[in-house]
Write a protein that holds these residues in place. Structure first.
Motif, PDB file in Angstrom:
ATOM      1  N   VAL A 264     -67.960 -41.563  46.544  1.00  0.00           N
ATOM      2  CA  VAL A 264     -67.705 -40.138  46.360  1.00  0.00           C
ATOM      3  C   VAL A 264     -67.778 -39.449  47.711  1.00  0.00           C
ATOM      4  CG1 VAL A 264     -68.418 -38.009  45.212  1.00  0.00           C
ATOM      5  CG2 VAL A 264     -68.693 -40.202  44.050  1.00  0.00           C
ATOM      6  N   VAL A 265     -66.759 -38.639  48.014  1.00  0.00           N
ATOM      7  CA  VAL A 265     -66.735 -37.864  49.257  1.00  0.00           C
ATOM      8  C   VAL A 265     -66.681 -36.385  48.895  1.00  0.00           C
ATOM      9  CG1 VAL A 265     -65.566 -37.460  51.445  1.00  0.00           C
ATOM     10  CG2 VAL A 265     -65.520 -39.749  50.422  1.00  0.00           C
TER      11      VAL A 265
ATOM     12  N   LEU B  31     -59.707 -29.036  50.950  1.00  0.00           N
ATOM     13  CA  LEU B  31     -58.893 -29.408  49.791  1.00  0.00           C
ATOM     14  C   LEU B  31     -57.700 -30.252  50.208  1.00  0.00           C
ATOM     15  CD1 LEU B  31     -57.874 -29.178  46.858  1.00  0.00           C
ATOM     16  CD2 LEU B  31     -56.796 -27.014  47.509  1.00  0.00           C
ATOM     17  N   TYR B  32     -56.979 -29.836  51.231  1.00  0.00           N
ATOM     18  CA  TYR B  32     -55.761 -30.547  51.612  1.00  0.00           C
ATOM     19  C   TYR B  32     -56.073 -31.947  52.150  1.00  0.00           C
ATOM     20  CZ  TYR B  32     -53.272 -26.198  50.857  1.00  0.00           C
ATOM     21  OH  TYR B  32     -52.743 -25.081  50.277  1.00  0.00           O
ATOM     22  N   ASN B  33     -57.187 -32.089  52.871  1.00  0.00           N
ATOM     23  CA  ASN B  33     -57.584 -33.437  53.304  1.00  0.00           C
ATOM     24  C   ASN B  33     -57.926 -34.313  52.097  1.00  0.00           C
ATOM     25  OD1 ASN B  33     -58.122 -34.386  56.333  1.00  0.00           O
ATOM     26  ND2 ASN B  33     -58.195 -32.139  56.268  1.00  0.00           N
ATOM     27  N   ALA B  34     -58.570 -33.725  51.083  1.00  0.00           N
ATOM     28  CA  ALA B  34     -58.913 -34.487  49.878  1.00  0.00           C
ATOM     29  C   ALA B  34     -57.647 -34.918  49.138  1.00  0.00           C
ATOM     30  CB  ALA B  34     -59.808 -33.648  48.971  1.00  0.00           C
ATOM     31  N   ILE B  35     -56.703 -33.994  48.974  1.00  0.00           N
ATOM     32  CA  ILE B  35     -55.466 -34.326  48.252  1.00  0.00           C
ATOM     33  C   ILE B  35     -54.669 -35.372  49.023  1.00  0.00           C
ATOM     34  CG2 ILE B  35     -53.247 -33.431  47.467  1.00  0.00           C
ATOM     35  CD1 ILE B  35     -54.584 -30.797  46.823  1.00  0.00           C
ATOM     36  N   TYR B  36     -54.581 -35.208  50.339  1.00  0.00           N
ATOM     37  CA  TYR B  36     -53.810 -36.167  51.149  1.00  0.00           C
ATOM     38  C   TYR B  36     -54.418 -37.568  51.038  1.00  0.00           C
ATOM     39  CZ  TYR B  36     -50.888 -37.843  54.992  1.00  0.00           C
ATOM     40  OH  TYR B  36     -49.955 -38.524  55.738  1.00  0.00           O
ATOM     41  N   ALA B  37     -55.758 -37.629  50.956  1.00  0.00           N
ATOM     42  CA  ALA B  37     -56.420 -38.934  50.909  1.00  0.00           C
ATOM     43  C   ALA B  37     -56.322 -39.579  49.529  1.00  0.00           C
ATOM     44  CB  ALA B  37     -57.891 -38.793  51.311  1.00  0.00           C
ATOM     45  N   THR B  38     -56.296 -38.776  48.464  1.00  0.00           N
ATOM     46  CA  THR B  38     -56.368 -39.352  47.117  1.00  0.00           C
ATOM     47  C   THR B  38     -55.043 -39.334  46.368  1.00  0.00           C
ATOM     48  OG1 THR B  38     -57.003 -37.226  46.121  1.00  0.00           O
ATOM     49  CG2 THR B  38     -58.792 -38.671  46.896  1.00  0.00           C
ATOM     50  N   ARG B  39     -54.203 -38.352  46.598  1.00  0.00           N
ATOM     51  CA  ARG B  39     -52.858 -38.209  46.000  1.00  0.00           C
ATOM     52  C   ARG B  39     -52.881 -37.951  44.493  1.00  0.00           C
ATOM     53  NH1 ARG B  39     -49.478 -40.182  50.243  1.00  0.00           N
ATOM     54  NH2 ARG B  39     -50.844 -39.986  52.079  1.00  0.00           N
ATOM     55  N   ASN B  40     -54.035 -37.791  43.899  1.00  0.00           N
ATOM     56  CA  ASN B  40     -54.132 -37.504  42.468  1.00  0.00           C
ATOM     57  C   ASN B  40     -55.158 -36.407  42.231  1.00  0.00           C
ATOM     58  OD1 ASN B  40     -52.379 -39.607  41.218  1.00  0.00           O
ATOM     59  ND2 ASN B  40     -53.856 -41.011  42.152  1.00  0.00           N
ATOM     60  N   LEU B  41     -54.951 -35.665  41.140  1.00  0.00           N
ATOM     61  CA  LEU B  41     -55.876 -34.595  40.773  1.00  0.00           C
ATOM     62  C   LEU B  41     -56.426 -34.823  39.367  1.00  0.00           C
ATOM     63  CD1 LEU B  41     -53.771 -31.488  41.896  1.00  0.00           C
ATOM     64  CD2 LEU B  41     -55.795 -32.390  43.059  1.00  0.00           C
TER      65      LEU B  41
ATOM     66  N   ILE C 169     -63.532 -40.768  44.763  1.00  0.00           N
ATOM     67  CA  ILE C 169     -63.492 -39.421  44.193  1.00  0.00           C
ATOM     68  C   ILE C 169     -63.827 -38.414  45.289  1.00  0.00           C
ATOM     69  CG2 ILE C 169     -64.455 -37.844  42.467  1.00  0.00           C
ATOM     70  CD1 ILE C 169     -65.284 -40.298  40.835  1.00  0.00           C
ATOM     71  N   CYS C 170     -62.991 -37.379  45.445  1.00  0.00           N
ATOM     72  CA  CYS C 170     -63.283 -36.290  46.381  1.00  0.00           C
ATOM     73  C   CYS C 170     -63.588 -35.020  45.597  1.00  0.00           C
ATOM     74  CB  CYS C 170     -62.096 -36.050  47.318  1.00  0.00           C
ATOM     75  SG  CYS C 170     -61.855 -37.352  48.546  1.00  0.00           S
TER      76      CYS C 170
END
Length: 291
Positions: free
Chosen positions: A35-36, A149-159, A138-139
């Motif tokens: 978890v990050v 937020l954008y770093n989390a989305i870029y790293a995970t690609r899913n919401l 999980i971010c």
């Protein structure tokens, strides 16, 4: 690897508690989970799990130092483990993450180098071979549109989207879908929504209608569990640990909530073809290990 960001544009919908409990639900099934959390405010996921001791220590190594390529040690040394979940604790440097990234971008541009401020978490996780070491990432960014937020989305690609079951909550989901689509188009990546999770559901007619009309999959609809979640924050643990260790008697509706979290975790795993080695009976608190 299953990777996702738990995010809502609205505060107070149980975003961090959902992220924490899903992490434990995955780990209960024998999966390796990282978890990050990225929330610069107090009362964050690191606080919930009781791993935020170094948050205000200016000399402590932390994730922001790694994001700007100025670490004091290896990434692995940042990790704390509780309830079989690995966590990279939040640090106060996250409050100026945008400033730090902007300064790095300026330095890179002065040297004629390209620099994507939204790709730095992805870079750090890639360099640490997280995809090879973990089954689930999980971010948990703050509930604001930000570089976190954008770093989390870029790293995970899913919401995974916790939703307040109201007209306001539905509007928030629609706004988030637009935000994610615009961000994905801007950076040329694909971003998907694995699930929307109505939280605090009281089964009114308006709420049932709202949930039925959501455009996203809703594998679980969680009732109003204010007392349970307040207990988690007080004892600094997941809902599984709280019911198992701190409740004097079992409440059927709380055990059913744990079962919903287990089933939600299985649903997310299934969407990426991830098989948990020993998934528990949903909601079971006396777990059996692998055969």
């Amino acid at each position: 690897m299953l990777s996702y960001t738990v995010y809502s544009e609205a505060g107070g919908v149980g975003k961090s508690t959902l992220a924490a409990n899903l992490a434990v639900a995955h780990a209960r099934a024998g999966l390796d989970v990282l978890v990050v959390p990225l929330d610069p405010q107090d009362g964050d996921l690191s606080r919930l799990f009781g791993v935020d001791d170094d948050r205000a220590d200016g000399n402590a190594d932390n994730l922001v130092r790694h994001l700007i390529d100025a670490p004091k040690g290896p990434f692995e040394d940042l990790i704390r483990t509780t309830e079989d979940v690995d966590i990279v604790p939040e640090h106060n440097m996250l409050s100026d993450l945008s400033g730090h990234l902007s300064r790095e971008q300026d330095k890179a541009e002065q040297l004629g180098d390209a620099y994507n401020i939204y790709a730095q978490l992805h870079r750090v996780l890639d360099e640490a071979n997280v995809a090879d070491k973990y089954d689930v990432l999980i971010c948990d960014p703050p509930a604001t549109e930000s570089d976190h937020l954008y770093n989390a989305i870029y790293a995970t690609r899913n919401l995974v989207i916790p939703v307040e079951p109201s007209a306001k909550g539905k509007a928030s989901v629609e706004g988030l879908a637009n935000l994610a689509t615009n961000f994905a188009d801007q950076l040329g990546i694909d971003v998907g929504v694995l699930a929307a999770v109505p939280n605090g559901f009281k089964d009114t007619r308006d709420q049932r209608e709202m949930v039925e009309n959501l455009d996203h999959t809703t594998p679980a609809t969680i009732g109003d569990r204010t007392s349970l979640m307040e207990g988690c924050w007080k004892q600094q643990c997941s809902a599984f640990e709280y019911v198992h260790e701190h409740r004097s008697r079992r409440r059927d509706y709380e055990v059913e909530t744990l079962a919903q979290l287990d089933r939600l975790a299985r649903s997310l795993e299934e969407q990426v073809g991830l098989d948990a080695p020993h998934p528990p009976e949903p909601g079971a608190l006396e777990l059996k290990g692998p055969a």
